[in-house]
Design a protein around this motif. Structure first.
Motif, PDB file in Angstrom:
ATOM      1  N   GLN B   7       7.544   7.641   0.993  1.00 38.66           N
ATOM      2  CA  GLN B   7       9.103   7.824   1.003  1.00 38.66           C
ATOM      3  C   GLN B   7       9.541   7.152   2.169  1.00 38.66           C
ATOM      4  O   GLN B   7      10.615   7.247   2.294  1.00 38.66           O
ATOM      5  CB  GLN B   7       9.352   9.287   1.295  1.00 38.66           C
ATOM      6  N   PHE B   9       9.571   4.001   2.804  1.00 31.85           N
ATOM      7  CA  PHE B   9      10.039   2.867   2.023  1.00 31.85           C
ATOM      8  C   PHE B   9      10.836   3.167   0.692  1.00 31.85           C
ATOM      9  O   PHE B   9      10.590   4.113  -0.070  1.00 31.85           O
ATOM     10  CB  PHE B   9       8.942   1.883   1.601  1.00 31.85           C
ATOM     11  N   ALA B  10      11.646   2.208   0.495  1.00 31.54           N
ATOM     12  CA  ALA B  10      12.373   2.197  -0.965  1.00 31.54           C
ATOM     13  C   ALA B  10      11.465   2.188  -2.200  1.00 31.54           C
ATOM     14  O   ALA B  10      11.720   2.597  -3.082  1.00 31.54           O
ATOM     15  CB  ALA B  10      13.802   1.207  -1.074  1.00 31.54           C
ATOM     16  N   ARG B  11      10.660   1.156  -1.842  1.00 32.36           N
ATOM     17  CA  ARG B  11       9.622   0.732  -2.990  1.00 32.36           C
ATOM     18  C   ARG B  11       8.505   1.609  -3.022  1.00 32.36           C
ATOM     19  O   ARG B  11       7.596   1.688  -1.969  1.00 32.36           O
ATOM     20  CB  ARG B  11       9.434  -0.835  -2.823  1.00 32.36           C
ATOM     21  N   ARG B  12       8.254   2.374  -4.185  1.00 33.77           N
ATOM     22  CA  ARG B  12       7.259   3.466  -4.224  1.00 33.77           C
ATOM     23  C   ARG B  12       6.355   3.338  -5.544  1.00 33.77           C
ATOM     24  O   ARG B  12       7.027   2.808  -6.419  1.00 33.77           O
ATOM     25  CB  ARG B  12       7.963   4.804  -4.176  1.00 33.77           C
ATOM     26  N   SER B  13       5.238   3.532  -5.459  1.00 32.31           N
ATOM     27  CA  SER B  13       4.229   3.326  -6.629  1.00 32.31           C
ATOM     28  C   SER B  13       4.804   4.469  -7.574  1.00 32.31           C
ATOM     29  O   SER B  13       5.176   5.661  -7.255  1.00 32.31           O
ATOM     30  CB  SER B  13       2.826   3.744  -6.135  1.00 32.31           C
ATOM     31  N   PRO B  14       4.721   4.357  -8.981  1.00 32.17           N
ATOM     32  CA  PRO B  14       5.237   5.194  -9.915  1.00 32.17           C
ATOM     33  C   PRO B  14       4.414   6.453  -9.915  1.00 32.17           C
ATOM     34  O   PRO B  14       4.943   7.702 -10.295  1.00 32.17           O
ATOM     35  CB  PRO B  14       4.829   4.407 -11.303  1.00 32.17           C
ATOM     36  N   HIS B  16       3.003   7.877  -6.956  1.00 28.00           N
ATOM     37  CA  HIS B  16       2.850   8.145  -5.703  1.00 28.00           C
ATOM     38  C   HIS B  16       2.810   9.678  -5.475  1.00 28.00           C
ATOM     39  O   HIS B  16       2.188  10.076  -4.498  1.00 28.00           O
ATOM     40  CB  HIS B  16       3.880   7.475  -4.459  1.00 28.00           C
ATOM     41  N   PRO B  60       2.146  -0.825  -5.850  1.00 27.70           N
ATOM     42  CA  PRO B  60       2.983  -1.347  -5.016  1.00 27.70           C
ATOM     43  C   PRO B  60       2.618  -2.857  -4.756  1.00 27.70           C
ATOM     44  O   PRO B  60       3.715  -3.606  -4.101  1.00 27.70           O
ATOM     45  CB  PRO B  60       2.695  -0.472  -3.794  1.00 27.70           C
ATOM     46  N   ASP B 141       7.392  -4.263 -11.379  1.00 26.06           N
ATOM     47  CA  ASP B 141       8.294  -2.956 -11.715  1.00 26.06           C
ATOM     48  C   ASP B 141       7.985  -2.550 -13.085  1.00 26.06           C
ATOM     49  O   ASP B 141       8.040  -1.358 -13.269  1.00 26.06           O
ATOM     50  CB  ASP B 141       9.663  -3.089 -11.293  1.00 26.06           C
TER      51      ASP B 141
ATOM     52  N   ALA C 727      11.148  -1.100 -18.376  1.00 31.22           N
ATOM     53  CA  ALA C 727      10.521  -0.246 -17.522  1.00 31.22           C
ATOM     54  C   ALA C 727      10.667  -0.877 -16.392  1.00 31.22           C
ATOM     55  O   ALA C 727      10.357  -0.176 -15.530  1.00 31.22           O
ATOM     56  CB  ALA C 727       9.265  -0.261 -17.866  1.00 31.22           C
ATOM     57  N   ALA C 728      11.328  -1.942 -16.233  1.00 33.01           N
ATOM     58  CA  ALA C 728      11.256  -2.952 -14.782  1.00 33.01           C
ATOM     59  C   ALA C 728      12.564  -2.338 -14.367  1.00 33.01           C
ATOM     60  O   ALA C 728      12.622  -2.538 -12.917  1.00 33.01           O
ATOM     61  CB  ALA C 728      11.407  -4.241 -15.204  1.00 33.01           C
ATOM     62  N   ILE C 770      19.206  -1.560  -1.640  1.00 32.46           N
ATOM     63  CA  ILE C 770      17.999  -2.050  -2.749  1.00 32.46           C
ATOM     64  C   ILE C 770      19.140  -2.922  -3.846  1.00 32.46           C
ATOM     65  O   ILE C 770      19.979  -2.775  -4.273  1.00 32.46           O
ATOM     66  CB  ILE C 770      17.829  -0.565  -3.520  1.00 32.46           C
ATOM     67  N   PRO C 790      15.161  -2.306  -9.481  1.00 34.11           N
ATOM     68  CA  PRO C 790      13.902  -2.196  -9.746  1.00 34.11           C
ATOM     69  C   PRO C 790      13.387  -0.924  -9.823  1.00 34.11           C
ATOM     70  O   PRO C 790      13.684  -0.078  -8.970  1.00 34.11           O
ATOM     71  CB  PRO C 790      13.230  -3.285  -8.758  1.00 34.11           C
ATOM     72  N   SER C 791      12.730  -0.536 -10.827  1.00 35.29           N
ATOM     73  CA  SER C 791      12.321   0.707 -11.008  1.00 35.29           C
ATOM     74  C   SER C 791      11.436   1.473  -9.815  1.00 35.29           C
ATOM     75  O   SER C 791      11.399   2.618  -9.828  1.00 35.29           O
ATOM     76  CB  SER C 791      11.485   0.809 -12.505  1.00 35.29           C
ATOM     77  N   LEU C 792      10.648   0.593  -9.404  1.00 34.51           N
ATOM     78  CA  LEU C 792       9.961   1.209  -8.246  1.00 34.51           C
ATOM     79  C   LEU C 792      10.791   1.779  -7.123  1.00 34.51           C
ATOM     80  O   LEU C 792      10.281   2.305  -6.116  1.00 34.51           O
ATOM     81  CB  LEU C 792       8.900   0.107  -7.632  1.00 34.51           C
ATOM     82  N   GLN C 793      12.069   1.379  -7.185  1.00 33.17           N
ATOM     83  CA  GLN C 793      12.841   1.832  -6.238  1.00 33.17           C
ATOM     84  C   GLN C 793      14.104   2.864  -6.524  1.00 33.17           C
ATOM     85  O   GLN C 793      14.981   3.187  -6.029  1.00 33.17           O
ATOM     86  CB  GLN C 793      13.606   0.529  -5.553  1.00 33.17           C
ATOM     87  N   ALA C 796      14.263   6.126  -4.729  1.00 29.60           N
ATOM     88  CA  ALA C 796      14.863   6.021  -3.475  1.00 29.60           C
ATOM     89  C   ALA C 796      16.476   5.803  -3.913  1.00 29.60           C
ATOM     90  O   ALA C 796      17.385   6.249  -2.920  1.00 29.60           O
ATOM     91  CB  ALA C 796      14.543   4.590  -2.744  1.00 29.60           C
TER      92      ALA C 796
END
Lengths: 113, 247, 961
Positions: B7, B9-14, B16, B60, B141, C727-728, C770, C790-793, C796
């Motif tokens: 958390q 980071f904005a970018r997180r593993s699906p 996590h 990630p 992603d 999904a992206a 983002i 982007p989906s990983l963000q 957030a």
């Protein structure tokens, strides 16, 4: 469980594939009568013998062509769309822009479905 | 020292949340835009498990695709090493792996150290450049990435996947685009050692939770272990890691 | 005669599968039973003196073991929760509770046994012709008859079993681990192939373990040990015992059930070596407990060490009967007589039996068996007319009158059989490529012939070649009796034990006109029981042949289909993999108390507040969007990147409207029709660049749209790349009058003012740092922004917006609230407000059809249909009585006595204070102000009125501020 040979991915269980129906040449919409168009849309030859079909390898979203014998269900041959178009002699205008039909037939690794 | 959390980071593993529930200890990626599970509670046992049956989340890590008629030309111009054969994967100098999915599509993965000049170059491409028929794809992603380490995986995956993944049928550098637990997936056997094999499994990122739980359940009877990136790198073995010069 | 006998197992040379030192205990009908590890349920029961283990299907006659191989349904029992377990095949496990089935009362005293005397009223096919008068009688009789028929009981409370599946890959798969199968396996492995060898029994050996072909009696077991030893030493052979091959499918796909796991095996070549099934003789009372096949008695003795009786009569037409006589003597069982149907029998085993003092009669058969619950005597009858009858006391009868090849798997694979009228059994022919047969299933009998041929078959399989055909084996001549059917004037000579069919039943079927074997089978149910004709089909064909004056070959036979043995549904289900897709914000929805609902494979929030009043929650969410600000996760919506020099041309061809001149930065509604002109999907096109469109699609439609795009362009060959990036990207719709205020706190690099970023435009920038694509679209009818990241963000982004909106009372809203909001604007949902035939003209979407485009998919059909008068129109409606109940989807529009249309969407709008909806109506009702009637729940009619759409904010001001 039948095996199907995908030109890109090799032999796989047929559960990885979706049949896209018979390959049908679209008549010229500007010239075809309404009745002709209706026949094109809604009538199938349903041959007792060889049929040429669209098949999709679902996990890779890859379209190709298969020749199948409707009496024995044997898949006689599979080939790329490019190869089929070359056999038909319909490789033409689209090619001038340089995209090979093969790379067009393969989409990005798709998501489910 | 403050614990690194996804958390942060904005970018997180699906997945996590699942990783945190398992007690993963996270470390920031070299690029600094995400946290990755580096290890769990027993790094020594994890390193040993990597030679037997181990599962790690590498989602990630940097990952990009490129698709279009000019894909191979672009790769050659970037100095990538590969043969133009579909469904094959090649290790890259400078780190990472290049998997060819068709004659017009490639997928580049970075190693646990995050190094992959190829991924960086793809990521730097504008979405569409007139005259260049090669288009970047956001594989970081759209796809999860799991690392499956150890020779027991073909047997475990035989409960989930209808493709023969044993070394004789699925050799070093082989790529299979198929269905796993009824979800589309890409499987890669990394080029390298048959004794300590490493597989990458990629698929729809929205299905990551589902696939992760399928893999956990399939591993359980064989006493497999969750591991982090540290168990996969820097042990000197030629095949286990995605580190530099892994050929 | 007592039905309970003291326990005691046979000695050396017997009981191969049991561990005499060990012991297990279980219960049968509540009473304790002792067993050894390795016993099957039936052998332990038999050892404990129990002869009656079942009651027959129709007449509730007492039944016992006959084949000891599951080739008839006599031995089906209930084990705990599991019904219909074959006791003659299922190993004993400690503590199991076994019960008899199909009884009222007890197995020994079944109150339904009186049905046996009602045979006259229950002939084959009786349920087609009786119990129908007076009118309504069947309704009364059917439940009674159903309760009387049927086998085990299903426990609704049974715990879930653990099942799974495994894929397997081999060069050669061999089914059957008898002498032929083992030989073929060794030959295939020697040829370099990876081999799978499958056998149903817990140990390899097949008939070698129990059949007697030599005087000494040990030759078979010695040969089995030798072959097994060689197989164990061969690393290329994988052995699966206790494993049943249940089906053989195309391209060498073999299903094998082992325990609670189903193996799905792909073999390049398959060799079927499943042996032959011994056949019964048909005589009066041939179903009495104690009467079994010679092979059944041999299995009891050799595999489990259980004596079949104390005093045996053997009926035979070949050497097997004499081998059995020697087995009995070795086991201490007296042999009262061997009855040989042949006029002039001879052979080494017969001579050995005679030498040991066995009384052997020739030209003699059995006229009838006698006994109450078990056999007590047989009455002989001359085989050929003349001669006298003799009554011989016995407590066991064994029958050896021949075999039929166990060819079920070959039939699964498409082979046929032809009756050999010289050897009197079915020769299986037309084997498909990749499938071979070896051993008795190929009608081979002589040991050397079997071995040579099996070796050839295994070697051929390893080389990827066809199996050599097997020429008829002279040694099989005289093995099979041509017609072991002996009618008796008092009947009760059973042809099919599973279905309680006697000779008379078959003759009745033929007399009723069902002379075709396919019809005869289905009319009489011959061969339709659990054993699927294994013991009854051939004798049935013989009876039909003789009665209709045809040869057996011309009567033909019925085939077999998978599964060879009954498969539990759990095996077929396995672990029931059900993919589910989560958005990046999934956890946040669950934490916020959302009631999640499936949308295809995805889970989406229906509304928040799962434990409370759903309607109130939805109304509150709707209110938040209309008056403040709401946030909905729209990640599931499809996303497609279309890029390349021909991108504009491609989008123009795939969708109905005009896109080639769409300006960069503008959004445009997308409508897609199929070739037949039917609306199939919609969305929004954003032109990000001259050669780059980002298209959205419906959640359920995007995968199909993507595939069709790929297929169309494979034909068109345009210079365009299409990518499915659903999904992206995670996406949200931030909507409501305060949405701009909230968003402004998170965005630095985009001017959000209405002048700089108007409605139906798109911008790229950053939200909370983002990278994002922002679009102003109007689905819910308020000022709002669709934000794609982007989906990983995605998580957030959700957190940042939730935080930024907190001071403004931001609320998450779900799919149900979104449906209300869009319906208030009259926006259609493809697939709900459109059906499989809806054209754009019917749905009032003519505005989305390009006027000047030469082509789009569906154009010609749309034009053809547009030129004709419409048959229906989709319109907005409201109810005349504001207090009338709200109609539901698919409530019908009724005009007089005909269906004139239907409701597709309807809701009681919180904002408007009345019911609004969309419905198909006849074209003459499409004008605003028209009246029509809707039939709602309970048949009640409500009055409706056509009104213009949108219902809410008709000038669309709110979404365009």
């Amino acid at each position: 469980m039948k095996l199907m040979r995908c030109p890109l991915n090799g032999e796989r269980n047929i559960s990885e594939f979706v049949c896209g129906g018979e390959v049908k040449a679209m008549p010229d919409p500007d010239k075809a009568s309404d009745a002709d168009w209706g026949r094109y849309l809604f009538f199938e030859d349903n041959p007792d013998g060889e049929i040429v079909e669209w098949w999709l390898h679902a996990p890779s979203s890859y379209w190709f062509i298969a020749r199948r014998d409707t009496r024995t269900e044997a898949v006689l041959e599979t080939m790329t769309v490019q190869e089929w178009r070359e056999r038909q002699g319909t490789v033409g205008s689209g090619q001038a822009q340089g995209q090979s039909a093969d790379s067009q037939a393969h989409g990005a690794q798709g998501t489910n479905g | 020292m403050e614990q690194v959390r996804p958390q942060s980071f904005a970018r997180r593993s699906p997945i996590h949340h699942a990783l945190q529930a398992e007690g993963a200890v996270f470390a920031p990626l070299p690029g600094g835009d995400a946290a990755v599970a580096a290890h769990y509670d027993d790094p020594a046992a994890e390193r040993a498990a990597a030679g037997r049956l181990a599962l790690a989340d590498l989602s990630p890590l940097p990952r990009m695709g490129l698709k279009g008629r000019d894909t191979f030309d672009w790769l050659r111009a970037e100095g990538a090493s590969f043969e133009p054969v579909p469904n094959r994967a090649f290790a890259q100098d400078g780190g990472g792996l290049l998997a060819l999915l068709s004659m017009g599509e490639a997928l580049a993965l970075a190693g646990p150290d995050g190094a992959s000049p190829l991924v960086a170059a793809m990521a730097a491409l504008p979405a569409a450049t007139p005259g260049r028929l090669a288009y970047p794809l956001p594989r970081g992603d759209s796809h999860y990435a799991f690392a499956l380490a150890g020779p027991l995986w073909p047997e475990v995956l035989a409960t989930l996947c209808g493709v023969d993944l044993r070394p004789a049928a699925f050799a070093s550098g082989a790529v299979a685009q198929t269905s796993l637990a009824r979800s589309n997936a890409i499987l890669v056997r990394h080029p390298g050692d048959d004794d300590k094999p490493l597989f990458s499994l990629l698929g729809d990122s929205a299905s990551a939770d589902y696939i992760w739980s399928c893999l956990r359940r399939a591993m359980a009877p064989h006493a497999g272990r969750l591991v982090g990136t540290e168990a996969l790198t820097g042990d000197g073995g030629s095949g286990t890691g995605l580190g530099k010069n892994a050929h | 005669m007592s039905t309970v006998r003291p326990e005691g197992r046979l000695g050396d040379g017997f009981g191969l599968l049991i561990d005499r030192e060990g012991s297990l205990a279980f219960t049968f009908d509540g009473k304790p039973v002792a067993a050894h590890p390795g016993d099957v349920i039936a052998s332990a029961l038999y050892a404990g003196g129990r002869r009656v283990i079942g009651r027959s299907f129709k007449y509730h006659r007492p039944r016992g073991v006959a084949s000891m191989a599951g080739h008839e349904a006599n031995a089906l029992v209930q084990v705990g929760h599991e019904p219909n377990v074959p006791a003659d095949l299922t190993p004993v496990k400690a503590g199991i509770e076994v019960r008899g089935i199909n009884v009222t009362g007890s197995l020994d005293r079944d109150l339904m046994a009186g049905l046996g005397h009602m045979g006259r009223f229950l002939p084959a096919g009786f349920y087609y012709r009786s119990f129908f008068r007076p009118k309504g009688a069947w309704k009364k009789w059917e439940p009674i008859i159903r309760r009387m028929a049927g086998l085990g009981t299903i426990a609704q409370s049974a715990p879930h079993g653990d099942f799974d599946k495994r894929y397997g890959f081999h060069d050669v798969a061999i089914v059957g681990g008898g002498p032929a199968g083992m030989t073929a396996a060794l030959a295939a492995a020697a040829g370099g192939a990876s081999v799978l060898l499958v056998d149903e029994m817990p140990a390899l050996g097949g008939s070698l373990l129990y059949a007697r072909t030599d005087e000494g009696g040990a030759a078979g077991r010695r040969r089995a040990d030798d072959l097994k030893g060689r197989i164990g030493a061969e690393p290329r052979i994988t052995v699966m015992t206790g494993a049943v091959a249940t089906g053989l499918f195309t391209d060498g796909w073999l299903s094998v059930a082992q325990g609670s796991r189903l193996h799905k095996v792909r073999a390049k070549r398959v060799v079927v070596a499943t042996g032959a099934i011994e056949q019964p003789a048909v005589f009066r009372n041939n179903d009495l407990p104690g009467i079994m096949l010679v092979s059944g008695g041999q299995r009891l003795m050799r595999l489990y060490g259980v004596a079949p009786g104390t005093n045996a009569v053997i009926l035979t037409c070949n050497e097997d009967g004499y081998g059995y006589a020697l087995d009995c003597l070795d086991a201490g069982v007296a042999v009262a007589a061997v009855l040989d149907l042949r006029p002039d029998p001879d052979g080494p085993l017969r001579r050995a039996a005679l030498a040991r003092g066995v009384r052997c009669l020739k030209d003699t058969g059995i006229g009838e068996a006698k006994g109450g619950r078990t056999v007590e005597a047989v009455v002989t009858a001359p085989a050929n007319g003349a001669g006298s009858a003799e009554t011989i006391a016995c407590d066991h009868v064994a029958v050896a009158v021949g075999y039929t090849p166990n060819g079920a798997l070959l039939f699964h694979a498409g082979a046929f059989c032809r009756y050999d009228e010289e050897q009197f059994w079915n020769r299986i022919e037309d084997l498909p490529a990749g499938v071979g047969a070896a051993g008795a299933v190929a009608c081979l009998w002589d040991e050397k012939r079997v071995s040579d041929h099996a070796g050839d078959a295994g070697g051929a399989a390893a080389r990827g070649e066809s199996s050599p055909a097997a020429a008829p084996d002279p040694a099989a001549g005289g093995l099979n009796h041509p017609h072991p059917v002996f009618p008796h004037p008092q009947g009760k000579a059973f042809v099919d034990l599973d279905e309680d069919l006697t000779i008379d039943d078959i003759l009745t079927g033929l007399k009723d006109g069902f002379t075709d074997i396919q019809l005869l089978k289905r009319y009489t149910t011959l061969g339709m029981g659990p054993s699927q004709g294994r013991h009854s089909a051939v004798n049935g064909v013989r009876i039909a042949a003789r009665a209709t004056g045809r040869g057996e070959a011309s009567v033909g036979s019925t085939t077999n289909r998978p599964p060879y043995r009954s498969e539990k549904l759990g095996l077929l289900a396995g672990q029931s993999f059900e993919p589910v897709r989560h958005t990046a914000m999934h956890r946040r929805h669950v934490e916020a108390g959302a009631r999640m609902m499936p949308a295809g494979l995805w889970l989406r929030p229906a509304h928040y507040g799962r434990n409370g009043d759903a309607e109130a929650a939805i109304a509150a969410e709707v209110k938040a969007v209309r008056e403040g600000v709401g946030l909905i996760d729209v990640s599931t919506l499809g996303g497609l990147e279309v890029r390349g020099p021909d991108a504009a041309e491609f989008v123009d061809r795939m969708y109905t409207w005009a896109y080639a001149k769409q300006k960069v930065g503008r959004c445009r509604y997308l409508l897609m029709t199929d070739e037949a002109g039917v609306v199939i999907d919609d969305g929004v096109a954003v032109r990000l660049h001259e050669e780059h469109y980002y298209l959205t699609a419906t959640t359920g439609g995007v995968d199909g749209v993507y595939r069709e795009m790929l297929r169309e362009n494979a034909s068109w060959g345009l210079a365009v790349d299409i990518a499915n990036v659903t999904a992206a990207y995670a996406a949200v719709n931030l909507a409501g009058p305060k949405s701009r205020e909230v968003l402004a706190t998170l965005v630095n690099d985009i001017d959000l003012s209405n002048v700089a970023f108007p409605y139906m435009e798109a911008r790229e920038g950053h939200v909370a740092g983002i990278p994002a694509r922002l679009m102003r679209v109007g689905f819910v009818g308020e000022l709002g922004y669709e934000i794609h990241v982007p989906s990983l963000q995605g998580e957030a982004l959700w957190d940042a917006i939730a935080e930024a909106g907190r001071g403004h009372g931001i609320r998450p809203f779900g799919v149900e609230a979104q449906r209300v909001l869009r319906l208030e604007k009259g926006h259609i949902i493809v697939g709900q407000d459109t059906d499989g035939l809806t054209t754009p003209h019917e749905a009032a979407m003519g505005w989305a059809l390009a006027k000047k485009k030469p082509f789009y998919v569906g154009k010609k059909a749309v034009d053809i249909q547009g030129a004709k008068p419409q048959e229906r129109r989709l319109v907005g409606f409201t109810l005349k009585d504001q207090d009338a109940p709200c109609p539901k989807e698919c409530h019908l529009v009724i005009e007089g006595d005909r269906i004139a249309g239907r409701v597709t969407s309807a809701v009681r709008s919180p904002n408007l204070g009345r019911v609004v909806g969309l419905a198909y109506v006849p074209p003459e009702k499409a004008e605003a102000g028209s009246d029509f009637q809707i039939r709602i729940e309970g048949g009640r009619m409500v009055e409706a009125e056509t009104v213009p759409i949108p219902f809410y904010d008709p000038d669309n001001r709110r979404q365009e501020v």
